[in-house]
Enzyme design. Structure first.
Site, PDB file in Angstrom:
ATOM      1  CG  HIS A   1      -0.264   0.040   2.540  1.00  0.00           C
ATOM      2  ND1 HIS A   1       0.624  -0.934   2.968  1.00  0.00           N
ATOM      3  CD2 HIS A   1      -0.330   0.952   3.556  1.00  0.00           C
ATOM      4  CE1 HIS A   1       1.047  -0.628   4.189  1.00  0.00           C
ATOM      5  NE2 HIS A   1       0.496   0.515   4.560  1.00  0.00           N
TER       6      HIS A   1
ATOM      7  CG  ASP B   1       4.945   2.754   7.337  1.00  0.00           C
ATOM      8  OD1 ASP B   1       4.046   3.083   6.543  1.00  0.00           O
ATOM      9  OD2 ASP B   1       4.757   1.919   8.244  1.00  0.00           O
TER      10      ASP B   1
END
Length: 298
Positions: free
Chosen positions: A61, A65
């Site tokens: 996704h 991060d």
């Protein structure tokens, strides 16, 4: 043989001794990278993983991060004199997001080819390794990944001799191609067990994970928290407890599980290992750079 390297095990933000979660899987001299958080290229250098042979970069996704290290990594690949195209795979919006990130980089010496998922499950091939992306449950669209390498059956030399198959035909039949009046089915045994690795993070437990991880040689799964008091937080933020990951591993009948994507609040994930192993004994908690070679078993 599959070479697996868990480059980083951190979630949300990098820590001095914990890089953000990223995985490199190498087969036939080529590498598939899953996720690319901040500092991934540093983690690769520490682990001795070269950026040059990365053929495919897959994203679970687009939270920072998991993708913010991409510009630096692509520059590193360009500086290694790579000129072959790099394929990128991910949920819808991939091209727009990557193009925005690339504003801060000069022109690359290789082409980026984008593949955006249009369904809940999609498959593609990277130099003989089959990769399957499957939808999981996070607070944004997110996918897990299974990587598989099939193994052909044994070649039956005695059967080939009895059939009078010329020796120079054998390698063609072993490669799965018919030649002359002969077919592979005449001399090849049943398909043997291959290799399978499943990777999933930033998700609640889902049936799709259990189904796709079934029988994996290695299952790498998010274990955001281990403290039972954090269970409601995991549910609210659509993350997974270590104990939930262990139950998934047990139901999926995997051989081995590595936990990853620890919360920054989890200073020492290993304090939970005994509790988690009561659910699934073959659970392991490693630091960044953990490697494993998966080889076929006769």
């Amino acid at each position: 043989m599959l070479d697996v390297c868990l480059l980083g095990t951190g979630g949300m933000m990098p820590l001095p001794r914990r890089h953000l979660t990223s995985l490199a899987v190498r087969f036939n001299g080529r590498t598939v990278l899953i996720d690319c958080g901040e500092g991934t290229q540093v983690a690769m250098k520490k682990a001795g993983v070269s950026p040059y042979p990365i053929d495919a970069i897959c994203f679970t996704h687009y939270h920072a991060d998991h993708i913010s290290g991409l510009p630096g990594l692509l520059l590193d690949m360009g500086n290694s004199d790579r000129i072959e195209p790099v394929h990128m795979y991910g949920p819808k919006g991939l091209k727009r997001i990557v193009t925005s990130l690339m504003v801060i980089t000069p022109q690359l010496p290789f082409e980026l080819i984008f593949h955006e998922y249009q369904s809940d499950e999609e498959c593609f091939d990277v130099d003989g390794m089959r990769v399957r992306a499957f939808h999981v449950y996070h607070n944004v669209t997110c996918y897990g990944y299974t990587m598989e390498v099939d193994r052909k059956g044994k070649f039956n030399a005695e059967a080939a001799k009895e059939l009078g198959i010329p020796l120079e035909y054998w390698h063609v039949l072993q490669g799965g191609e018919p030649i002359g009046d002969f077919t592979p089915e005449q001399v090849m045994g049943p398909q043997r067990k291959g290799l399978k690795v499943t990777y999933t993070t930033d998700t609640r437990p889902t049936k799709s994970i259990e189904t796709n991880a079934k029988g994996s040689d290695l299952f790498i799964c998010e274990g955001m928290y281990g403290d039972p008091e954090k269970e409601q937080s995991a549910k609210d933020k659509k993350h997974m407890m270590m104990q939930e990951a262990a139950n998934l591993a047990k139901r999926s009948e995997v051989k081995e599980m590595w936990l990853t994507h620890y919360s920054p609040s989890v200073i020492n994930p290993k304090v939970y290992i005994k509790e988690v192993r009561r659910i699934f004994p073959e659970t392991y908690i490693y630091g960044d750079g953990q490697k494993k070679e998966l080889d076929f078993i006769d």
